[in-house]
Write an enzyme that holds these catalytic residues in place. Structure first.
Site, PDB file in Angstrom:
ATOM      1  N   HIS A 256       0.833  -1.213   0.000  1.00 49.28           N
ATOM      2  CA  HIS A 256       0.000   0.000   0.000  1.00 49.28           C
ATOM      3  C   HIS A 256       0.866   1.262   0.000  1.00 49.28           C
ATOM      4  CE1 HIS A 256      -3.878  -2.079   0.879  1.00 49.28           C
ATOM      5  NE2 HIS A 256      -3.091  -2.942   1.494  1.00 49.28           N
TER       6      HIS A 256
ATOM      7  N   ASN B 158     -10.268  -2.880   2.468  1.00 48.14           N
ATOM      8  CA  ASN B 158      -9.939  -2.891   1.037  1.00 48.14           C
ATOM      9  C   ASN B 158     -11.206  -2.698   0.218  1.00 48.14           C
ATOM     10  OD1 ASN B 158      -7.188  -3.327   1.343  1.00 48.14           O
ATOM     11  ND2 ASN B 158      -7.309  -5.530   1.040  1.00 48.14           N
TER      12      ASN B 158
HETATM   13 FE1  HDE Z   1      -2.485  -4.787   5.547  1.00 50.45          FE
HETATM   14  N1  HDE Z   1      -0.661  -3.994   5.977  1.00 50.45           N
HETATM   15  N2  HDE Z   1      -1.818  -6.583   6.124  1.00 50.45           N
HETATM   16  N3  HDE Z   1      -4.237  -5.637   4.958  1.00 50.45           N
HETATM   17  N4  HDE Z   1      -3.144  -3.022   4.918  1.00 50.45           N
HETATM   18  C1  HDE Z   1      -0.301  -2.723   5.797  1.00 50.45           C
HETATM   19  O1  HDE Z   1       0.792  -1.465   7.418  1.00 50.45           O
HETATM   20  C2  HDE Z   1      -0.707  -6.831   6.835  1.00 50.45           C
HETATM   21  C3  HDE Z   1      -4.579  -6.938   5.079  1.00 50.45           C
HETATM   22  C4  HDE Z   1      -4.400  -2.714   4.507  1.00 50.45           C
HETATM   23  O2  HDE Z   1      -3.197   3.479   3.954  1.00 50.45           O
HETATM   24  C5  HDE Z   1       1.031  -2.413   6.408  1.00 50.45           C
HETATM   25  O3  HDE Z   1       1.090   0.717   7.840  1.00 50.45           O
HETATM   26  C6  HDE Z   1      -0.623  -8.216   7.207  1.00 50.45           C
HETATM   27  C7  HDE Z   1      -5.984  -7.137   4.874  1.00 50.45           C
HETATM   28  C8  HDE Z   1      -4.466  -1.338   4.112  1.00 50.45           C
HETATM   29  O4  HDE Z   1      -1.588   3.330   5.429  1.00 50.45           O
HETATM   30  C9  HDE Z   1       1.472  -3.730   7.037  1.00 50.45           C
HETATM   31  C10 HDE Z   1      -1.740  -8.794   6.672  1.00 50.45           C
HETATM   32  C11 HDE Z   1      -6.475  -5.886   4.623  1.00 50.45           C
HETATM   33  C12 HDE Z   1      -3.193  -0.842   4.320  1.00 50.45           C
HETATM   34  C13 HDE Z   1       0.303  -4.619   6.700  1.00 50.45           C
HETATM   35  C14 HDE Z   1      -2.487  -7.771   5.994  1.00 50.45           C
HETATM   36  C15 HDE Z   1      -5.381  -4.965   4.678  1.00 50.45           C
HETATM   37  C16 HDE Z   1      -2.380  -1.910   4.831  1.00 50.45           C
HETATM   38  C17 HDE Z   1       2.011  -1.736   5.491  1.00 50.45           C
HETATM   39  C18 HDE Z   1      -2.119 -10.251   6.721  1.00 50.45           C
HETATM   40  C19 HDE Z   1      -7.920  -5.487   4.314  1.00 50.45           C
HETATM   41  C20 HDE Z   1      -2.719   0.565   4.036  1.00 50.45           C
HETATM   42  C21 HDE Z   1       2.171  -0.328   6.016  1.00 50.45           C
HETATM   43  C22 HDE Z   1      -2.556 -10.653   8.007  1.00 50.45           C
HETATM   44  C23 HDE Z   1      -8.846  -5.771   5.398  1.00 50.45           C
HETATM   45  C24 HDE Z   1      -2.996   1.471   5.176  1.00 50.45           C
HETATM   46  C25 HDE Z   1       1.311  -0.256   7.165  1.00 50.45           C
HETATM   47  C26 HDE Z   1      -2.551   2.868   4.826  1.00 50.45           C
HETATM   48  C27 HDE Z   1      -1.033  -1.777   5.206  1.00 50.45           C
HETATM   49  C28 HDE Z   1       0.252  -5.877   7.128  1.00 50.45           C
HETATM   50  C29 HDE Z   1      -3.679  -8.043   5.305  1.00 50.45           C
HETATM   51  C30 HDE Z   1      -5.555  -3.566   4.438  1.00 50.45           C
HETATM   52  C31 HDE Z   1       2.810  -4.283   6.580  1.00 50.45           C
HETATM   53  C32 HDE Z   1       0.469  -8.865   7.998  1.00 50.45           C
HETATM   54  C33 HDE Z   1      -6.760  -8.449   4.940  1.00 50.45           C
HETATM   55  C34 HDE Z   1      -5.687  -0.595   3.571  1.00 50.45           C
HETATM   56  O5  HDE Z   1       1.596  -3.620   8.428  1.00 50.45           O
END
Ligand code: HDE
Length: 745
Positions: free
Chosen positions: A112, A184
């Protein structure tokens, strides 16, 4: 030269008169942000209202200074031993300026990385108050929000129109603490257990050897992973469908994906899935448009969001919930509510609206707000709690952890955009970039030296309570429930819910992406997965790849389609849509003015496209009309409809050497070749086309006059009224060719 009024997207805030020609030399203070912009609330690092006016957070004073406030006389020359001599170590201003510049970047988000943000407000309807004690849902309660939309795969500078999932992350600054709904635009995810997240991300990111391709899933490692790890097939199907290439952030749904638990005032609980429903409907671009946009305007979504807010066309979403009984098995109609690769069709459990979000202000500083904002699914408030979804559980670790690297230490919550709007008294102390100046001597509990402060919150004072949900007797193991095993039936459900045109687009997307893979084994394996989802889809993709279609290997149950998943068949408001008005030498300025006014009245943006700009455009259009685009600068992708308002013969620069889009020898034909190109693209993109007067001849010459979704009016106003009958359906759907191969699925 006459001064033009401020137009959306013009830089800075120099007022209606624009910047002066000469460099200003009379000392004056910094200009305020533009009227459409706002910064973070001016609360302290510990969440208390400071009363500081927002402009006091920005740079101050008339004169250039060092970071410590000493006024400087010269910033154009470094301090050297004479005009021809070496630079001196003593030059503090030089070292400070370059050294700070050297450290201007922070690590981009692991995923993202590319995003766009805006400020707004959420108003509760009160309808959720019976199921959640969270104050944010109370009737007419207004809560400030910050939203960041994003793509997942690409780097910070990548194109907005990659075929990808979009992030939809909302920070609610509630009185009871910050609530982050980090969702999302697709309601399911690639994996069921958080431990697989690095795998799927490593697979979809550029190949590690050459670091290509950027921001794309059309490559071997992605398809290698999703064809081996078949729980990813449902999410991948959404990506291949038109949902993977949204028309605008304003026209996307958002989903919390996981099932959450809401807790009512009386302690009773329900399970919910969160949905954001855009007032403008869910719309997509075509794949051809997506590719053109990626070259012609890679900032397409970012620009669209900011322009709409600047123009006062505030984007709106209703937040809704699907509500389920909090049963012991956490199942609904055979669907495991803890499995993040599954949806519950809206036809089975309707989405109940609980509030309205309106985005009202653009950011005033991208870095301070959109880049530094840090979302965290742990940010929950009383009345909203998590479930044991194994994907969500892992996220509860990841987000807090990632910010420590990305934002340089443990105090990222104190950055202005991340500060809560509720009192903070957390006993967390010191650390890099500590900006709070904590008082007292006893950041521990219990204490008597600070009078016992901070106290634990008694029940009556609304503490956050981890809901004491029962945990079934079990053994410690690395395993998922058997109810997570079905990887194909919901991918089939989604595909069968699409209209024929959408199915064709999906088949083409699979064919394109797999066609970009080098490895035959990867393609073949993915075809096997498609055979289990839908044999006709598998056949269509196999034909496109010139490969035999495998037979299904599993007996996947039949599904009942969910019409709510299709984008076709309804009509939607047109706020902020863009209409291109093509003009040429014989233009009637009165009729064009009428067309411009009609587009404007409909809440849309008129963009006049003239043969050339500047003085020539003023001579053609008079001083009351303005040409926003020329045949050279216009491209089909920025228009939702096009109106041909006069003849459009080849302009003087319609020559290959002057504009390579021309493609034919100078002076050929009766229609400027750029206009012909534009009409051809708009035709293929199935957008409404209109004409009046000599414009009809242009459409006749280009071969579109009698086509579907082409209208003629008696004049400018009438032609726009005709367009308005077509545009609410978003596309002229019948114009998309279909092959019949997917009609029966
Ligand atoms: Fe994320 N995800 N994610 N994700 N995610 C990040 O956090 C992660 C997942 C989502 O505009 C990171 O600050 C893991 C699902 C958005 O700043 C990180 C898993 C969904 C955004 C991270 C998921 C999301 C992130 C990268 C599996 C939808 C952007 C930078 C368990 C429900 C937020 C940060 C923004 C961002 C980890 C799965 C949505 C690396 C480990 C499912 C919208 O922490």
């Amino acid at each position: 030269m006459t001064q033009q009024p401020r137009i959306p997207g013009s830089p800075g805030n120099t007022g209606d008169s624009g910047p002066q020609m000469e460099e200003p030399t009379t000392p004056a203070g910094p200009l305020p942000p533009a009227p459409d912009q706002s910064g973070p609330a001016t609360v302290s690092p510990t969440g208390q209202e400071t009363g500081t006016p927002q402009e006091k957070m920005a740079q101050g004073g008339e004169f250039l200074t060092t970071a410590h406030g000493a006024r400087l006389k010269d910033s154009d020359h470094s301090l050297r031993a004479g005009p021809r001599g070496p630079a001196l170590l003593q030059d503090h201003h030089f070292r400070e300026k370059i050294s700070h510049f050297d450290h201007e970047r922070i690590p981009e988000r692991v995923v993202h990385a590319r995003g766009a943000g805006a400020h707004g407000v959420f108003r509760g309807y009160g309808t959720a108050s019976r199921i959640s004690r969270a104050g944010v849902f109370a009737q007419d309660k207004e809560t400030e929000v910050f939203v960041r939309f994003s793509t997942v795969v690409g780097s910070r500078g990548s194109t907005d129109l990659a075929r990808d999932t979009r992030g939809f992350a909302t920070k609610f600054y509630t009185d009871e603490g910050t609530w982050d709904l980090v969702g999302n635009n697709i309601p399911v995810f690639f994996i069921q257990d958080a431990i697989k997240f690095p795998d799927v991300v490593h697979a979809v990111k550029p190949h590690p050897d050459r670091e290509i391709p950027q921001a794309q899933s059309a490559h071997d490692t992605f398809w290698d992973f999703v064809s081996l790890h078949t729980e990813a097939q449902h999410h991948t199907m959404w990506n291949m469908a038109d949902r993977g290439i949204p028309r605008s952030y304003r026209m996307m749904e958002g989903f919390g994906i996981h099932t959450f638990r809401l807790i009512a005032e009386d302690g009773s609980t329900v399970l919910v899935k969160f949905h954001w429903k855009p007032k403008l409907g869910v719309h997509s671009v075509t794949w051809e448009e997506a590719q053109l946009i990626s070259g012609a305007d890679p900032d397409f979504h970012r620009r669209d969001l900011a322009d709409a807010i600047e123009a006062g066309a505030f984007p709106e979403w209703e937040l809704g919930v699907q509500v389920f009984e909090d049963t012991e098995d956490q199942m609904f109609a055979g669907i495991d509510l803890l499995d993040p690769t599954k949806i519950v069709p809206e036809e089975l459990v309707p989405v109940e609206p609980v509030g309205l979000m309106t985005l009202t202000k653009n950011t005033s500083n991208y870095f301070a707000e959109t880049e530094q904002v840090a979302f965290n699914p742990n940010n929950l408030v009383p009345g909203i709690d998590v479930t044991n979804d194994p994907l969500l559980q892992g996220r509860l670790f990841s987000y807090l952890d990632t910010q420590i690297t990305r934002l340089g230490g443990p105090n990222w919550n104190q950055l202005p955009i991340n500060r809560p709007h509720a009192d903070v008294n957390d006993m967390l102390r010191d650390g890099m970039h500590q900006t709070a100046v904590h008082a007292g001597v006893a950041p521990y509990r219990p204490n008597s030296l600070d009078g016992g402060n901070p106290f634990e919150t008694p029940d009556g004072d609304r503490p956050f309570i981890d809901h004491p949900a029962p945990v079934a007797a079990s053994v410690k193991e690395r395993a998922l429930p058997a109810t997570f095993d079905d990887h194909f039936s919901q991918a089939r459900l989604f595909f069968h819910s699409l209209s024929e045109v959408e199915k064709e687009h999906t088949a083409q997307a699979y064919t394109f992406e797999l066609g970009k893979c080098y490895e035959q084994a990867v393609r073949e394996r993915q075809l096997r997965a498609l055979a289990n989802i839908d044999p006709a889809l598998c056949q269509a993709v196999a034909d496109g790849l010139g490969m035999p279609a495998p037979k299904p290997s599993l007996d996947v149950p039949e599904v009942t389609p969910s019409p709510a998943l299709s984008q076709v068949g309804r009509t939607w408001p047109l706020d902020g849509r863009q209409v291109g008005i093509l003009v040429g030498p014989k233009v009637s300025t009165g009729e064009v003015a009428a067309a411009v006014a009609a587009v404007d009245r409909a809440g849309m943006v008129p963009l006049v496209v003239a043969p050339s700009g500047g003085e020539a455009a003023t001579r053609l259009l008079g001083k009351d009309l303005m040409a926003q685009r020329t045949y050279l600068t216009a491209r089909s992708i920025e228009f939702d409809a096009v109106l041909v308002a006069s003849d459009t013969p080849p302009a003087p620069d319609a020559a290959n050497g002057l504009d390579s889009k021309v493609g034919v020898p100078a002076g050929a034909g009766t229609v400027d070749p750029r206009v012909e190109l534009l009409l051809g693209e708009v035709w293929r993109q199935a957008k409404a086309i209109g004409a009046f007067g000599a414009g009809e001849e242009v459409l006749r010459a280009a071969g579109y006059l009698d086509g579907a979704g082409v209208v003629s009016g008696s004049g400018g106003d009438d032609a726009v009224q005709q367009l308005l009958t077509l545009m609410p359906a978003h596309r002229v759907w019948e114009r998309f060719p279909t092959t019949g191969r997917l009609a029966a699925t």
